[in-house]
Design a protein around this motif. Structure first.
Motif, PDB file in Angstrom:
ATOM      1  N   PHE A   1     -12.031   0.707  -3.067  1.00 61.62           N
ATOM      2  CA  PHE A   1     -11.212  -0.226  -3.247  1.00 61.62           C
ATOM      3  C   PHE A   1      -9.586   0.094  -3.238  1.00 61.62           C
ATOM      4  CE2 PHE A   1     -14.692  -1.655  -6.169  1.00 61.62           C
ATOM      5  CZ  PHE A   1     -15.368  -1.993  -4.877  1.00 61.62           C
ATOM      6  N   SER A   2      -9.384   1.462  -4.000  1.00 60.10           N
ATOM      7  CA  SER A   2      -7.964   1.582  -4.060  1.00 60.10           C
ATOM      8  C   SER A   2      -7.096   2.210  -2.984  1.00 60.10           C
ATOM      9  CB  SER A   2      -7.967   2.572  -5.152  1.00 60.10           C
ATOM     10  OG  SER A   2      -8.534   2.045  -6.319  1.00 60.10           O
ATOM     11  N   ILE A   3      -7.738   2.528  -1.989  1.00 66.86           N
ATOM     12  CA  ILE A   3      -7.373   3.156  -0.802  1.00 66.86           C
ATOM     13  C   ILE A   3      -7.760   2.390   0.456  1.00 66.86           C
ATOM     14  CG2 ILE A   3      -6.818   5.256   0.376  1.00 66.86           C
ATOM     15  CD1 ILE A   3      -8.116   6.780  -1.688  1.00 66.86           C
ATOM     16  N   PRO A   4      -6.935   1.081   0.488  1.00 67.28           N
ATOM     17  CA  PRO A   4      -7.375   0.338   1.785  1.00 67.28           C
ATOM     18  C   PRO A   4      -7.331   0.855   3.146  1.00 67.28           C
ATOM     19  CG  PRO A   4      -5.230  -0.328   0.788  1.00 67.28           C
ATOM     20  CD  PRO A   4      -5.902   0.945   0.026  1.00 67.28           C
TER      21      PRO A   4
ATOM     22  N   VAL B   1     -11.267  14.244   1.734  1.00 67.48           N
ATOM     23  CA  VAL B   1     -10.849  14.277   2.807  1.00 67.48           C
ATOM     24  C   VAL B   1     -10.611  12.674   2.776  1.00 67.48           C
ATOM     25  CG1 VAL B   1     -11.574  13.851   5.536  1.00 67.48           C
ATOM     26  CG2 VAL B   1     -12.210  15.903   3.952  1.00 67.48           C
ATOM     27  N   THR B   2     -11.434  11.938   2.416  1.00 63.44           N
ATOM     28  CA  THR B   2     -10.963  10.295   2.271  1.00 63.44           C
ATOM     29  C   THR B   2      -9.441  10.100   1.739  1.00 63.44           C
ATOM     30  OG1 THR B   2     -13.145   9.733   2.173  1.00 63.44           O
ATOM     31  CG2 THR B   2     -11.571   8.181   1.729  1.00 63.44           C
ATOM     32  N   ILE B   3      -9.249  10.977   0.426  1.00 63.52           N
ATOM     33  CA  ILE B   3      -7.882  10.729  -0.288  1.00 63.52           C
ATOM     34  C   ILE B   3      -6.805  11.344   0.505  1.00 63.52           C
ATOM     35  CG2 ILE B   3      -6.585  11.293  -2.449  1.00 63.52           C
ATOM     36  CD1 ILE B   3      -9.651  11.027  -3.691  1.00 63.52           C
ATOM     37  N   LEU B   4      -7.120  12.422   1.215  1.00 66.84           N
ATOM     38  CA  LEU B   4      -6.088  13.193   1.849  1.00 66.84           C
ATOM     39  C   LEU B   4      -5.554  12.572   3.122  1.00 66.84           C
ATOM     40  CD1 LEU B   4      -7.083  16.822   1.145  1.00 66.84           C
ATOM     41  CD2 LEU B   4      -5.289  15.783   0.241  1.00 66.84           C
ATOM     42  N   LEU B   5      -6.543  12.169   4.014  1.00 65.74           N
ATOM     43  CA  LEU B   5      -6.255  11.698   5.307  1.00 65.74           C
ATOM     44  C   LEU B   5      -6.481  10.147   5.515  1.00 65.74           C
ATOM     45  CD1 LEU B   5      -7.593  14.689   7.443  1.00 65.74           C
ATOM     46  CD2 LEU B   5      -5.418  14.304   6.537  1.00 65.74           C
ATOM     47  N   MET B   6      -7.237   9.586   4.769  1.00 63.68           N
ATOM     48  CA  MET B   6      -7.358   8.203   4.913  1.00 63.68           C
ATOM     49  C   MET B   6      -6.634   6.917   3.955  1.00 63.68           C
ATOM     50  SD  MET B   6     -11.410   8.494   5.808  1.00 63.68           S
ATOM     51  CE  MET B   6     -11.835   6.863   6.624  1.00 63.68           C
ATOM     52  N   ARG B   7      -5.591   7.393   3.787  1.00 59.48           N
ATOM     53  CA  ARG B   7      -4.670   6.312   2.940  1.00 59.48           C
ATOM     54  C   ARG B   7      -4.014   5.584   4.049  1.00 59.48           C
ATOM     55  NH1 ARG B   7      -3.106  11.158   1.380  1.00 59.48           N
ATOM     56  NH2 ARG B   7      -1.044  10.993   1.934  1.00 59.48           N
ATOM     57  N   CYS B   8      -3.583   4.201   3.492  1.00 63.65           N
ATOM     58  CA  CYS B   8      -3.066   2.986   4.397  1.00 63.65           C
ATOM     59  C   CYS B   8      -1.972   3.481   4.456  1.00 63.65           C
ATOM     60  CB  CYS B   8      -3.611   1.874   3.836  1.00 63.65           C
ATOM     61  SG  CYS B   8      -2.568   1.431   2.579  1.00 63.65           S
TER      62      CYS B   8
ATOM     63  N   THR C   1      -2.865  -2.743  -9.460  1.00 60.91           N
ATOM     64  CA  THR C   1      -3.248  -1.934  -8.154  1.00 60.91           C
ATOM     65  C   THR C   1      -3.930  -2.859  -7.330  1.00 60.91           C
ATOM     66  OG1 THR C   1      -5.021  -1.076  -9.662  1.00 60.91           O
ATOM     67  CG2 THR C   1      -3.349   0.418  -9.076  1.00 60.91           C
ATOM     68  N   LEU C   2      -4.309  -2.235  -5.941  1.00 63.29           N
ATOM     69  CA  LEU C   2      -4.725  -3.126  -4.926  1.00 63.29           C
ATOM     70  C   LEU C   2      -6.175  -3.780  -5.004  1.00 63.29           C
ATOM     71  CD1 LEU C   2      -3.215  -1.343  -1.853  1.00 63.29           C
ATOM     72  CD2 LEU C   2      -2.582  -3.460  -2.690  1.00 63.29           C
ATOM     73  N   GLU C   3      -6.975  -2.966  -5.717  1.00 66.51           N
ATOM     74  CA  GLU C   3      -8.272  -3.559  -5.787  1.00 66.51           C
ATOM     75  C   GLU C   3      -8.286  -4.939  -6.334  1.00 66.51           C
ATOM     76  OE1 GLU C   3      -7.157  -1.264  -7.570  1.00 66.51           O
ATOM     77  OE2 GLU C   3      -8.464  -0.875  -9.445  1.00 66.51           O
ATOM     78  N   TRP C   4      -7.426  -5.358  -7.177  1.00 64.78           N
ATOM     79  CA  TRP C   4      -7.243  -6.541  -7.598  1.00 64.78           C
ATOM     80  C   TRP C   4      -6.694  -7.741  -6.754  1.00 64.78           C
ATOM     81  CZ3 TRP C   4     -10.369  -6.594 -11.786  1.00 64.78           C
ATOM     82  CH2 TRP C   4     -10.697  -5.411 -12.552  1.00 64.78           C
ATOM     83  N   SER C   5      -6.111  -7.359  -5.588  1.00 66.58           N
ATOM     84  CA  SER C   5      -5.647  -8.051  -4.734  1.00 66.58           C
ATOM     85  C   SER C   5      -6.719  -8.860  -3.860  1.00 66.58           C
ATOM     86  CB  SER C   5      -4.532  -7.766  -3.828  1.00 66.58           C
ATOM     87  OG  SER C   5      -4.933  -6.776  -3.045  1.00 66.58           O
TER      88      SER C   5
ATOM     89  N   LEU D   1     -14.764  -8.090  -0.269  1.00 66.45           N
ATOM     90  CA  LEU D   1     -15.545  -8.346   0.783  1.00 66.45           C
ATOM     91  C   LEU D   1     -16.345  -7.043   1.454  1.00 66.45           C
ATOM     92  CD1 LEU D   1     -12.175  -9.822   2.456  1.00 66.45           C
ATOM     93  CD2 LEU D   1     -14.169 -11.173   1.758  1.00 66.45           C
ATOM     94  N   PRO D   2     -16.795  -7.099   2.453  1.00 60.64           N
ATOM     95  CA  PRO D   2     -17.705  -6.123   2.995  1.00 60.64           C
ATOM     96  C   PRO D   2     -16.651  -4.893   3.301  1.00 60.64           C
ATOM     97  CG  PRO D   2     -18.710  -8.018   3.777  1.00 60.64           C
ATOM     98  CD  PRO D   2     -17.539  -8.360   3.194  1.00 60.64           C
ATOM     99  N   GLU D   3     -15.716  -5.156   3.981  1.00 61.77           N
ATOM    100  CA  GLU D   3     -14.570  -4.171   4.317  1.00 61.77           C
ATOM    101  C   GLU D   3     -13.403  -3.987   3.357  1.00 61.77           C
ATOM    102  OE1 GLU D   3     -14.554  -1.806   6.642  1.00 61.77           O
ATOM    103  OE2 GLU D   3     -16.685  -2.342   7.089  1.00 61.77           O
ATOM    104  N   ASN D   4     -13.561  -4.612   2.009  1.00 62.27           N
ATOM    105  CA  ASN D   4     -12.796  -4.461   1.024  1.00 62.27           C
ATOM    106  C   ASN D   4     -11.404  -5.495   1.047  1.00 62.27           C
ATOM    107  OD1 ASN D   4     -14.252  -2.671  -0.460  1.00 62.27           O
ATOM    108  ND2 ASN D   4     -13.094  -1.138   0.354  1.00 62.27           N
ATOM    109  N   PHE D   5     -10.904  -5.619   2.185  1.00 69.37           N
ATOM    110  CA  PHE D   5      -9.613  -6.236   2.363  1.00 69.37           C
ATOM    111  C   PHE D   5      -9.731  -7.220   3.725  1.00 69.37           C
ATOM    112  CE2 PHE D   5      -8.570  -2.835  -0.228  1.00 69.37           C
ATOM    113  CZ  PHE D   5      -7.957  -3.406  -1.371  1.00 69.37           C
ATOM    114  N   ALA D   6      -9.166  -8.212   3.887  1.00 70.73           N
ATOM    115  CA  ALA D   6      -9.071  -9.206   4.910  1.00 70.73           C
ATOM    116  C   ALA D   6      -8.137  -8.449   6.011  1.00 70.73           C
ATOM    117  CB  ALA D   6      -8.845 -10.533   4.665  1.00 70.73           C
ATOM    118  N   THR D   7      -7.026  -8.265   5.437  1.00 69.05           N
ATOM    119  CA  THR D   7      -5.873  -7.468   5.982  1.00 69.05           C
ATOM    120  C   THR D   7      -5.583  -6.409   5.370  1.00 69.05           C
ATOM    121  OG1 THR D   7      -4.356  -8.733   5.294  1.00 69.05           O
ATOM    122  CG2 THR D   7      -5.346  -9.655   7.346  1.00 69.05           C
ATOM    123  N   ILE D   8      -5.134  -5.389   5.927  1.00 65.79           N
ATOM    124  CA  ILE D   8      -4.452  -3.975   5.348  1.00 65.79           C
ATOM    125  C   ILE D   8      -3.294  -4.518   4.477  1.00 65.79           C
ATOM    126  CG2 ILE D   8      -3.431  -1.709   5.489  1.00 65.79           C
ATOM    127  CD1 ILE D   8      -5.427  -1.250   7.677  1.00 65.79           C
ATOM    128  N   PRO D   9      -3.416  -4.299   3.171  1.00 66.25           N
ATOM    129  CA  PRO D   9      -2.225  -4.888   2.430  1.00 66.25           C
ATOM    130  C   PRO D   9      -0.800  -3.830   2.670  1.00 66.25           C
ATOM    131  CG  PRO D   9      -3.926  -3.891   0.841  1.00 66.25           C
ATOM    132  CD  PRO D   9      -4.385  -3.612   2.367  1.00 66.25           C
TER     133      PRO D   9
END
Lengths: 456, 157
Positions: A11-14, A92-99, A418-422, A428-436
């Motif tokens: 959730f936190s790293i959309p 790897v997720t935290i280092l390379l997959m941040r929005c 933080t973003l998980e509360w938005s 949603l299955p993909e967490n966010f409808a649009t990348i915030p």
């Protein structure tokens, strides 16, 4: 506990999430399989009966002829493989997959703690796996790694085990520290005090934690020089830990505190962890450790850290994120009962054990003579344990009731930062409808209060 | 991002493998250190049983396999080679496995080098998966350099 960061970080790293990654699945199922193998030993001729650290030569075939230790070896190796894969996945997720906009200096502190925990896992678990392989060779193939009669050294097991074992306690506490680092700012209506120091002190803890393992071995007789070095490094670790304590307290000072159940548990964490930390520093002093080693003083210390610390932190996280996970609030009334019974129960259980240890009651005894005078304090401890059991029962009743008929939470019940509360609750299955959009360390606060945006 | 970032800072599979190898090296380090701690006790046995010359030849073959990948078009070719190699080797291992499932055959060759051959075809071929192959293969080489120096060349001292 270890699967939690996978859920929360998604959730936190959309970014299109890690939820469906085969790595996540492999990590989970291997960890579960390792646990099942370990527990299956109960059905297959006896559980491992050599303690959780399975010291050699007690764990060798000659002294532990049953299959219990073999299940311990295989179970822990499989579980460790799952844990390592999970740690690689999270790192790897935290280092390379941040929005876009989510710089590493802006990620929530829980994510920071998860990154540090992953690094600790990657450094510590291979040492355990190596020790397990050697023990398996000893037991199955007639090796002598830990068998003094065959030219081996029993103390090698202790070195390898505690090289894993001490980072492991930080692997257990850092995620809980991350949780309360999210809870305290939201319920103090302030940003965290000294974000960089909270994150940086964890790096220091991770670095130091690989240099303190022999403080579990002061009584082994390594020599005064070794003991002095490991005593010093162990005391050093109190500095970055203390930095965190002061940061959390400074966050609360001047804030508008909302004492929700999550916040109660977070504040309880700080108080209990300070007690556990101080007794830990006392144990780092070699003469004190020699006097109370393997006594109830050690039991009291580690339970203040792991129950007063890790468990209260997890409960804080549970009350905080339950609405996001399920869409319903976790009941506040039962929550108060849960907190106060847990708080009173844990102190009644573990506080008397300091005195029991100081007067010489050893660990791992099933009974003791009546004339030792240990009876009254142990009675208090037993009553406390019963109250703790009630506390845990209240928690589970609360979870079941809240799942069925809890108050509908809405997307953002805590007016959080933080973003998980938005996104919706549950997401949603993909967490966010649009990348915030991420504009700072508190992206949701920035969106709600554009005129009061964080400076950075 | 204006400046070019190193591949490890953009490719998440590569970063994952690099982290995995870093973690694995601690595992191998622990085992090698244990061997070094016991070297004195077992040196006579090691000298009597280890065949330095033959192992050196095997090692050259191993290093050769690693060197082959350097300078080649590493990305797809090597991965594909290993993928195809994996299938071929796994078929051999699988077939010998089926033969071992036949009780009379197993009774004849049980505890023999036939079983060793079978399981190494399966394990050696089987664990070398997909994209892990290239980098991990080099890593195994590096581990072997250490093991060969410590264990085999150590017998000369």
């Amino acid at each position: 506990m270890r699967s939690w960061p996978h859920r929360k970080n998604a959730f936190s790293i959309p970014k299109p999430s890690i939820r469906l990654s085969p790595c996540t699945a492999l990590s989970f199922w291997l960890s579960l399989a390792g646990g099942i193998v370990l527990y299956f030993s109960f059905l297959a001729g006896g559980a491992p009966d050599t303690g959780w650290f399975s010291y050699a030569p007690l764990a060798e075939r000659a002294f532990a002829p049953g299959t219990g230790v073999d299940y311990y070896i295989v179970g822990l190796a499989v579980n460790g493989a799952g844990t390592i894969i999970g740690a690689i996945n999270l790192a790897v997720t935290i280092l390379l997959m941040r929005c876009p906009g989510m710089a590493i200096s802006r990620v929530p502190l829980f994510v920071w703690m998860t990154l540090i925990t992953s690094i600790l896992i990657l450094g510590a678990y291979p040492a355990l796996t190596a020790a397990l392989v050697m023990l398996l060779v000893d037991r199955g193939l007639g090796g002598h790694f830990f068998d003094p009669a065959g030219g081996g050294q029993a103390v090698l097991w202790q070195h390898l085990f505690w090289f894993f074992g001490h980072p492991e306690v930080y692997i257990m506490i850092l995620p809980a520290m991350g949780m309360i680092s999210e809870v305290i700012p939201v319920f103090s209506r302030k940003p965290i005090f000294g974000y960089a120091f909270v994150a940086g002190s964890s790096v220091a803890i991770a670095f130091l934690s690989f240099g303190v393992w022999a403080h579990h071995m002061f009584a082994v007789g390594l020599g005064d020089t070794e003991n002095a070095i490991f005593s010093a490094t162990s005391m050093l670790i109190a500095i970055p830990t203390g930095v965190k304590i002061f940061n959390w307290i400074a966050t609360m000072i001047g804030g508008r505190l909302r004492m929700t159940t999550a916040m109660l548990f977070a504040v309880g964490f700080i108080a209990m962890f300070v007690i556990g930390g101080l007794s830990g520093v006392s144990l780092a002093v070699v003469p004190i450790d020699l006097a109370v080693t393997d006594s109830y003083y050690v039991v009291a210390h580690l339970h203040y850290v792991l129950f007063g610390g890790t468990m209260l932190g997890i409960f804080a996280g549970a009350y905080y994120w339950f609405p996001k996970m399920t869409g319903r609030l976790l009941g506040e009334v039962l929550g108060r009962w849960h907190f106060w019974t847990a708080f009173v129960g844990l102190n009644l259980t573990f506080l008397p054990q300091h005195w029991l240890g100081a007067v010489g009651m050893p660990r791992r005894v099933f009974t003791y003579a009546a004339d030792t005078g240990w009876g009254p304090l142990n009675l208090i401890s037993t009553i406390g344990a019963a109250i703790l059991a009630i506390a845990i029962a209240i928690f589970f009743v609360n979870v079941v009731r809240s799942l069925r008929s809890g108050e509908i939470a809405g997307d953002d019940p805590w007016d959080a930062f933080t973003l998980e509360w938005s996104t919706t609750s549950p997401p949603l299955p993909e967490n966010f409808a649009t990348i915030p959009a991420v504009t700072g360390r508190r992206p949701l606060w920035d969106r709600k209060h554009p005129e009061l945006r964080d400076a950075r | 991002m204006i400046a070019a970032r190193p591949a490890v800072a953009t490719n998440r599979t590569l970063l994952g493998v690099v982290i995995f190898i870093a973690s694995e090296s601690i595992f191998f380090l622990a085992i090698v250190l244990a061997y070094i701690a016991y070297r004195e006790a077992g040196l006579a046995t090691a000298k009597a049983t280890l065949d330095l010359g033959r192992t050196a030849i095997f090692s050259l073959a191993l290093f050769g396999s690693s060197a082959t990948m350097i300078g080649g078009r590493l990305r797809m070719t090597t991965a594909m080679l290993f993928a195809v190699g994996f299938i071929a080797m796994f078929v051999i291992g699988g077939l010998s496995g089926v033969s071992l499932a036949v009780v009379p055959i197993d009774l004849a060759v049980t505890d023999s080098y036939y079983v060793v051959a079978h399981l190494h075809y399966v394990l050696f071929g089987g664990t070398m998966l997909g994209i892990f192959v290239g980098m991990y293969w080099h890593f195994v080489d590096a581990v072997w350099v250490v093991v060969f120096s410590v264990v085999y060349l150590g017998t000369l001292l």
